[in-house]
Design a protein around this motif. Structure first.
Motif, short mmCIF file in Angstrom:
data_model
loop_
_atom_site.label_atom_id
_atom_site.label_comp_id
_atom_site.label_asym_id
_atom_site.label_seq_id
_atom_site.Cartn_x
_atom_site.Cartn_y
_atom_site.Cartn_z
N GLY A 46 0.82 -1.21 0.00
CA GLY A 46 0.00 0.00 0.00
C GLY A 46 0.85 1.25 0.00
N ILE A 47 2.05 1.16 0.59
CA ILE A 47 2.98 2.29 0.61
C ILE A 47 4.13 2.07 -0.36
CG2 ILE A 47 4.67 3.52 2.04
CD1 ILE A 47 2.82 3.05 4.42
N PHE A 48 4.69 0.86 -0.36
CA PHE A 48 5.92 0.60 -1.12
C PHE A 48 5.69 0.01 -2.50
CE2 PHE A 48 7.00 0.55 3.38
CZ PHE A 48 8.00 1.51 3.40
N LYS A 49 4.42 -0.19 -2.87
CA LYS A 49 4.04 -0.72 -4.19
C LYS A 49 4.78 -2.02 -4.51
CE LYS A 49 1.36 2.78 -4.57
NZ LYS A 49 0.11 2.56 -3.92
N LYS A 50 5.31 -2.15 -5.72
CA LYS A 50 5.94 -3.41 -6.15
C LYS A 50 7.20 -3.75 -5.36
CE LYS A 50 4.02 -3.29 -10.75
NZ LYS A 50 4.21 -3.23 -12.17
N GLU A 51 7.84 -2.74 -4.81
CA GLU A 51 9.05 -2.96 -4.01
C GLU A 51 8.76 -3.87 -2.81
OE1 GLU A 51 12.29 -0.47 -1.32
OE2 GLU A 51 10.87 0.62 -2.58
N ALA A 52 7.52 -3.84 -2.32
CA ALA A 52 7.16 -4.68 -1.17
C ALA A 52 7.31 -6.16 -1.49
CB ALA A 52 5.72 -4.38 -0.75
N TYR A 53 7.16 -6.53 -2.75
CA TYR A 53 7.25 -7.94 -3.14
C TYR A 53 8.66 -8.35 -3.56
CZ TYR A 53 2.19 -7.53 -3.14
OH TYR A 53 0.90 -7.30 -2.77
N THR A 54 9.51 -7.38 -3.87
CA THR A 54 10.85 -7.71 -4.37
C THR A 54 11.95 -7.47 -3.34
OG1 THR A 54 11.06 -5.51 -5.35
CG2 THR A 54 10.19 -7.26 -6.77
N SER A 55 11.64 -6.71 -2.31
CA SER A 55 12.65 -6.44 -1.27
C SER A 55 12.74 -7.60 -0.29
CB SER A 55 12.31 -5.15 -0.53
OG SER A 55 12.42 -4.05 -1.41
N GLY A 56 13.58 -7.43 0.70
CA GLY A 56 13.81 -8.48 1.68
C GLY A 56 12.71 -8.61 2.71
N LEU A 57 13.03 -9.36 3.73
CA LEU A 57 12.10 -9.68 4.80
C LEU A 57 11.59 -8.45 5.54
CD1 LEU A 57 10.82 -12.17 6.16
CD2 LEU A 57 12.77 -12.22 7.71
N GLU A 58 12.31 -7.35 5.46
CA GLU A 58 11.88 -6.14 6.17
C GLU A 58 10.50 -5.69 5.71
OE1 GLU A 58 14.09 -4.59 2.57
OE2 GLU A 58 14.52 -6.12 4.05
N MET A 59 10.15 -5.96 4.45
CA MET A 59 8.82 -5.57 3.94
C MET A 59 7.71 -6.36 4.64
SD MET A 59 8.72 -3.07 1.97
CE MET A 59 9.95 -2.06 1.20
N THR A 60 8.00 -7.58 4.99
CA THR A 60 7.02 -8.38 5.73
C THR A 60 6.75 -7.73 7.08
OG1 THR A 60 7.88 -10.36 4.64
CG2 THR A 60 6.53 -10.70 6.60
N PHE A 61 7.81 -7.31 7.75
CA PHE A 61 7.66 -6.66 9.05
C PHE A 61 7.05 -5.27 8.94
CE2 PHE A 61 10.88 -9.90 9.99
CZ PHE A 61 10.20 -10.56 11.01
N LEU A 62 7.38 -4.56 7.86
CA LEU A 62 6.74 -3.26 7.64
C LEU A 62 5.24 -3.43 7.40
CD1 LEU A 62 9.45 -1.46 5.48
CD2 LEU A 62 8.65 -0.78 7.75
N GLY A 63 4.87 -4.48 6.69
CA GLY A 63 3.45 -4.78 6.48
C GLY A 63 2.74 -5.06 7.79
N LEU A 64 3.39 -5.81 8.66
CA LEU A 64 2.81 -6.09 9.97
C LEU A 64 2.68 -4.80 10.79
CD1 LEU A 64 1.79 -8.29 11.90
CD2 LEU A 64 4.14 -8.52 12.73
N GLY A 65 3.71 -3.97 10.74
CA GLY A 65 3.64 -2.69 11.45
C GLY A 65 2.54 -1.80 10.92
N LEU A 66 2.40 -1.74 9.61
CA LEU A 66 1.34 -0.93 8.99
C LEU A 66 -0.04 -1.48 9.37
CD1 LEU A 66 0.58 1.40 7.17
CD2 LEU A 66 0.88 -0.12 5.20
N HIS A 67 -0.15 -2.80 9.40
CA HIS A 67 -1.41 -3.43 9.80
C HIS A 67 -1.81 -2.98 11.21
CE1 HIS A 67 -4.46 -6.48 10.50
NE2 HIS A 67 -3.82 -6.77 11.62
N PHE A 68 -0.86 -3.00 12.14
CA PHE A 68 -1.16 -2.58 13.50
C PHE A 68 -1.41 -1.08 13.59
CE2 PHE A 68 0.21 -6.79 14.78
CZ PHE A 68 -0.72 -7.07 15.77
N LEU A 69 -0.72 -0.29 12.79
CA LEU A 69 -0.99 1.15 12.76
C LEU A 69 -2.44 1.41 12.38
CD1 LEU A 69 -0.07 4.11 12.90
CD2 LEU A 69 0.61 3.89 10.48
N ILE A 70 -2.91 0.71 11.38
CA ILE A 70 -4.31 0.86 10.94
C ILE A 70 -5.26 0.44 12.07
CG2 ILE A 70 -6.04 -0.01 9.32
CD1 ILE A 70 -3.64 -0.23 7.27
N ALA A 71 -4.94 -0.66 12.75
CA ALA A 71 -5.77 -1.12 13.87
C ALA A 71 -5.81 -0.06 14.98
CB ALA A 71 -5.26 -2.45 14.41
N PHE A 72 -4.66 0.54 15.27
CA PHE A 72 -4.61 1.57 16.31
C PHE A 72 -5.42 2.81 15.89
CE2 PHE A 72 -0.42 -0.41 17.59
CZ PHE A 72 -0.94 -1.01 18.72
#
Length: 155
Positions: A46-72
């Motif tokens: 949603g933020i990093f576009k296609k880079e989210a699928y091609t970058s390393g594991l940090e994108m997985t954790f950024l996705g989790l962080g963004l998910h919790f930000l939305i929940a908050f």
């Protein structure tokens, strides 16, 4: 709950945890439609576009962080509007259902189309109903009950 911050944080943590757990269990484990990593990377996209699928594991954790930000954010919003909506004080369960549906509408009919201009068409089918039920039962209802507990001393 004695503090506003603790109430918002705990409702955000509970809702975020239940929601992502349900998504992973249903779509990865039960239906075998995707993986937990792809779910989290799709959130990051949603933020990093296609880079989210091609970058390393940090994108997985950024996705989790963004998910919790939305929940908050949704937890904070419910907490702020609670005193002004009499219906919320009458029936916590129905309030949670209503708020969960509101969250689904905001995310799926406003936020996602803005972030991803080309989305698959939504059809009234099992997948759509399942996504609505997940948000209602894993996000809306927990936020309503946790917030109600805080305000119970005032009403």
């Amino acid at each position: 709950m004695r503090s506003k911050v603790k109430t918002i944080v705990s409702s955000g943590l509970v809702a975020g945890t239940l929601d992502i757990t349900a998504a992973i269990l249903i779509y990865s484990v039960i239906l075998h439609k995707t993986t937990a990593e792809k779910i989290l990377r799709s959130i990051a996209s949603g933020i990093f576009k296609k880079e989210a699928y091609t970058s390393g594991l940090e994108m997985t954790f950024l996705g989790l962080g963004l998910h919790f930000l939305i929940a908050f954010i949704f937890s904070w919003f419910y907490f702020k509007i609670f005193p002004y909506i009499p219906f919320f004080k009458i029936n916590t369960f129905l309030s949670g259902i209503t708020y969960g549906f509101f969250i689904w509408v905001v995310m799926n009919l406003i936020v996602l189309p803005i972030v991803f201009p080309v989305l698959p068409e939504k059809n009234l089918d099992f997948a759509l109903l399942l996504s609505i039920l997940i948000v209602i039962f894993c996000v809306g209802i927990p936020i309503a009950f946790i917030t109600r507990k805080y305000y119970a001393k005032w009403y």
